[in-house]
Scaffold this motif. Structure first.
Motif, short mmCIF file in Angstrom:
data_model
loop_
_atom_site.label_atom_id
_atom_site.label_comp_id
_atom_site.label_asym_id
_atom_site.label_seq_id
_atom_site.Cartn_x
_atom_site.Cartn_y
_atom_site.Cartn_z
N SER A 120 77.10 60.94 44.48
CA SER A 120 76.46 61.16 43.18
C SER A 120 75.78 59.85 42.81
O SER A 120 76.30 58.78 43.12
N ALA A 121 74.62 59.96 42.15
CA ALA A 121 73.87 58.75 41.84
C ALA A 121 73.37 58.76 40.40
O ALA A 121 72.97 59.81 39.88
N GLY A 122 73.38 57.59 39.80
CA GLY A 122 72.82 57.40 38.47
C GLY A 122 71.72 56.36 38.53
O GLY A 122 71.85 55.34 39.20
N ALA A 142 74.72 57.37 33.69
CA ALA A 142 73.94 58.32 34.49
C ALA A 142 74.77 58.80 35.69
O ALA A 142 74.75 59.99 36.02
N LEU A 143 75.51 57.89 36.31
CA LEU A 143 76.37 58.27 37.44
C LEU A 143 77.43 59.28 36.98
O LEU A 143 77.66 60.29 37.64
N TYR A 144 78.05 59.02 35.84
CA TYR A 144 79.06 59.96 35.33
C TYR A 144 78.44 61.30 34.98
O TYR A 144 79.06 62.35 35.16
N SER A 145 77.21 61.29 34.50
CA SER A 145 76.50 62.55 34.23
C SER A 145 76.29 63.33 35.52
O SER A 145 76.43 64.56 35.54
N ASN A 152 76.86 65.38 44.07
CA ASN A 152 75.79 65.54 45.06
C ASN A 152 74.43 65.71 44.38
O ASN A 152 73.61 66.52 44.78
N CYS A 153 74.19 64.89 43.34
CA CYS A 153 72.91 64.96 42.63
C CYS A 153 72.62 63.62 41.98
O CYS A 153 73.41 62.67 42.08
N VAL A 154 71.46 63.53 41.34
CA VAL A 154 70.98 62.33 40.66
C VAL A 154 70.77 62.64 39.19
O VAL A 154 70.20 63.67 38.85
#
Length: 157
Positions: A120-122, A142-145, A152-154
């Motif tokens: 997962s990426a922020g 953003a990472l926690y979102s 598995n998303c940005v």
């Protein structure tokens, strides 16, 4: 040492340097904070040796996708930070999406049968922060979102 990328202290030192340049020259600066999804399960079921191999491969993949001027650091157990000087938010989101996709498509069975690793990426970009910590906080949020959105998303702040 394990991943052959910058450690937390070095990552933050270089982040401060890039932030000063962005402030002085009005150039963009973006960060990608990412971590391995469900990494505890890898360590618990496959062992710490396999977990270490996953971390090394995440570092290798992310390093191979970045420019020489970018900095990749491991800032926590399975958490990484990528510094993207002269990259705006839209481009940073593109880069993060490519990274997430590349890692999800990698043949992890080379490390262990039935292993499938995602991240997962922020993404956060410099706006008018005077210090590093609010910028890092934006990337963390953003990472926690991204994790809350199913992994598995940005996500971007």
């Amino acid at each position: 040492e394990l991943t052959k990328v910058a450690n937390r202290r070095d990552s933050h030192s270089q982040s401060n340097y890039f932030l000063k340049i962005a402030q002085q020259s009005s150039t963009p600066l973006s960060l990608i904070s990412f971590d391995a999804d469900n990494f505890k399960a890898v360590n618990d079921t496959l062992g710490h040796d396999m977990g270490d191999k996953v971390l090394v491969k995440l570092a290798v993949i992310s390093t191979s996708m970045m420019r020489d001027t970018d900095v990749i650091g491991r800032v926590g157990g399975e958490e990484f930070l990528i510094l993207l000087p002269n990259i705006d938010k839209a481009k940073a989101i593109e880069i993060a999406n490519r990274l997430v996709e590349t890692i999800a498509k990698y043949d992890w069975s080379q490390i262990s049968p039935n292993l499938h690793q995602t991240i997962s990426a922020g993404v956060a970009s410099y706006t008018n922060e005077t210090e590093l910590s609010p910028l890092l906080l934006k990337a963390d949020k953003a990472l926690y979102s991204a994790k809350a959105a199913g992994r598995n998303c940005v996500k971007a702040e």
